[in-house]
Design a protein around this motif. Structure first.
Motif, mmCIF file in Angstrom:
data_model
loop_
_atom_site.group_PDB
_atom_site.id
_atom_site.type_symbol
_atom_site.label_atom_id
_atom_site.label_comp_id
_atom_site.label_asym_id
_atom_site.label_seq_id
_atom_site.Cartn_x
_atom_site.Cartn_y
_atom_site.Cartn_z
ATOM 1 N N LEU A 78 0.829 -1.213 0.000
ATOM 2 C CA LEU A 78 0.000 0.000 0.000
ATOM 3 C C LEU A 78 0.856 1.253 0.000
ATOM 4 N N ILE A 79 1.925 1.239 0.785
ATOM 5 C CA ILE A 79 2.796 2.404 0.844
ATOM 6 C C ILE A 79 3.466 2.631 -0.510
ATOM 7 N N LEU A 80 3.964 1.554 -1.094
ATOM 8 C CA LEU A 80 4.668 1.685 -2.370
ATOM 9 C C LEU A 80 3.729 2.005 -3.530
ATOM 10 N N ASN A 81 2.548 1.421 -3.522
ATOM 11 C CA ASN A 81 1.632 1.561 -4.662
ATOM 12 C C ASN A 81 0.352 2.316 -4.319
ATOM 13 N N GLY A 82 0.321 2.975 -3.170
ATOM 14 C CA GLY A 82 -0.885 3.669 -2.745
ATOM 15 C C GLY A 82 -1.301 4.790 -3.677
ATOM 16 N N GLY A 83 -0.342 5.435 -4.288
ATOM 17 C CA GLY A 83 -0.651 6.543 -5.194
ATOM 18 C C GLY A 83 -0.936 6.109 -6.615
ATOM 19 N N LYS A 85 -3.536 4.780 -8.052
ATOM 20 C CA LYS A 85 -4.850 5.209 -8.539
ATOM 21 C C LYS A 85 -4.816 6.686 -8.939
ATOM 22 N N VAL A 86 -4.169 7.506 -8.103
ATOM 23 C CA VAL A 86 -4.081 8.939 -8.396
ATOM 24 C C VAL A 86 -3.222 9.169 -9.632
ATOM 25 N N MET A 87 -2.112 8.454 -9.716
ATOM 26 C CA MET A 87 -1.222 8.618 -10.870
ATOM 27 C C MET A 87 -1.929 8.237 -12.165
ATOM 28 N N GLN A 88 -2.693 7.170 -12.135
ATOM 29 C CA GLN A 88 -3.434 6.775 -13.330
ATOM 30 C C GLN A 88 -4.459 7.833 -13.721
ATOM 31 N N ALA A 89 -5.056 8.469 -12.720
ATOM 32 C CA ALA A 89 -6.033 9.516 -13.007
ATOM 33 C C ALA A 89 -5.358 10.771 -13.569
ATOM 34 N N LEU A 90 -4.093 11.002 -13.190
ATOM 35 C CA LEU A 90 -3.381 12.196 -13.650
ATOM 36 C C LEU A 90 -2.726 12.031 -15.019
ATOM 37 N N LEU A 91 -2.538 10.819 -15.480
ATOM 38 C CA LEU A 91 -1.875 10.589 -16.760
ATOM 39 C C LEU A 91 -2.576 11.268 -17.946
ATOM 40 N N PRO A 92 -3.905 11.226 -18.051
ATOM 41 C CA PRO A 92 -4.548 11.943 -19.172
ATOM 42 C C PRO A 92 -4.292 13.460 -19.120
ATOM 43 N N ILE A 93 -4.177 14.004 -17.948
ATOM 44 C CA ILE A 93 -3.909 15.438 -17.816
ATOM 45 C C ILE A 93 -2.479 15.741 -18.263
ATOM 46 N N LEU A 94 -1.561 14.863 -17.917
ATOM 47 C CA LEU A 94 -0.182 15.016 -18.385
ATOM 48 C C LEU A 94 -0.134 14.964 -19.911
ATOM 49 N N ASP A 95 -0.909 14.048 -20.482
ATOM 50 C CA ASP A 95 -0.986 13.976 -21.957
ATOM 51 C C ASP A 95 -1.501 15.288 -22.529
#
Length: 189
Positions: A78-83, A85-95
């Motif tokens: 959880l500590i290593l991969n907790g973010g 979900k957020v990172m996946q949600a932010l990827l389209p914005i980065l694109d």
């Protein structure tokens, strides 16, 4: 001598008297032996029960140790991969930001670029709000040290403005109703 034979000898009586007692003792001993077997059986049963309880205890200890190891592993993941979900949600914005950067080099129309950046910002705010992020409202609010950090005291003429937030220098944010960044504000004095 036949008379002597008939003489009463007390030692013989003692022998005769002890013989029945010995028979009684043997009878009692015979009765006690099954009692000893019962005690031995009880001891064997108790030892079996102790062995069973010891086995159960060792299994419980092993099970708890496995549980502890499993939960530690889950916490680490959880500590290593907790973010994630957020990172996946932010990827389209980065694109979108990368596309905007590419278009800035090609286009001279500033108004179109501004509209594109505004759309990306609104998309980012919407995505972060779905993840539980909320911007603090500070305009005209009472100063609260739980949510705000005073970086300046501003003299005010109106007494109703004292202790109120006059200006917000940096926005504060709540994540699922927990403060993750205090708002930096100027407070009326």
């Amino acid at each position: 001598m036949s008379n002597n034979d008939k003489i009463h000898n007390p030692e013989e009586d003692e022998v005769k008297d002890t013989a029945p007692e010995n028979e009684q003792e043997e009878t009692q001993n015979a009765e006690e032996q099954p009692a000893e077997k019962t005690d031995a059986e009880k001891l064997a049963e108790a030892e079996e029960q102790i062995a069973a309880l010891k086995d159960k205890y060792l299994r419980q200890v092993a099970e708890f140790d496995n549980y502890r190891k499993r939960t530690m592993k889950e916490k680490t993941e959880l500590i290593l991969n907790g973010g994630e979900k957020v990172m996946q949600a932010l990827l389209p914005i980065l694109d979108d930001l990368e596309r905007a950067q590419t278009n800035m080099a090609k286009s001279d129309n500033v108004e179109t670029l501004r509209e594109g950046v505004d759309l990306i910002i609104s998309k980012l705010v919407k995505t972060l709000s779905t993840q539980g992020l909320k911007k603090m409202e500070t305009d005209g609010q009472d100063f609260n040290t739980d949510f705000h950090e005073a970086i300046a005291l501003v003299p005010v003429e109106d007494d109703s403005q004292k202790g109120k937030i006059i200006d917000c220098v940096q926005a504060g944010y709540l994540l699922n109703e927990k403060v993750i960044r205090h708002a930096k504000v100027a407070v009326g004095q």
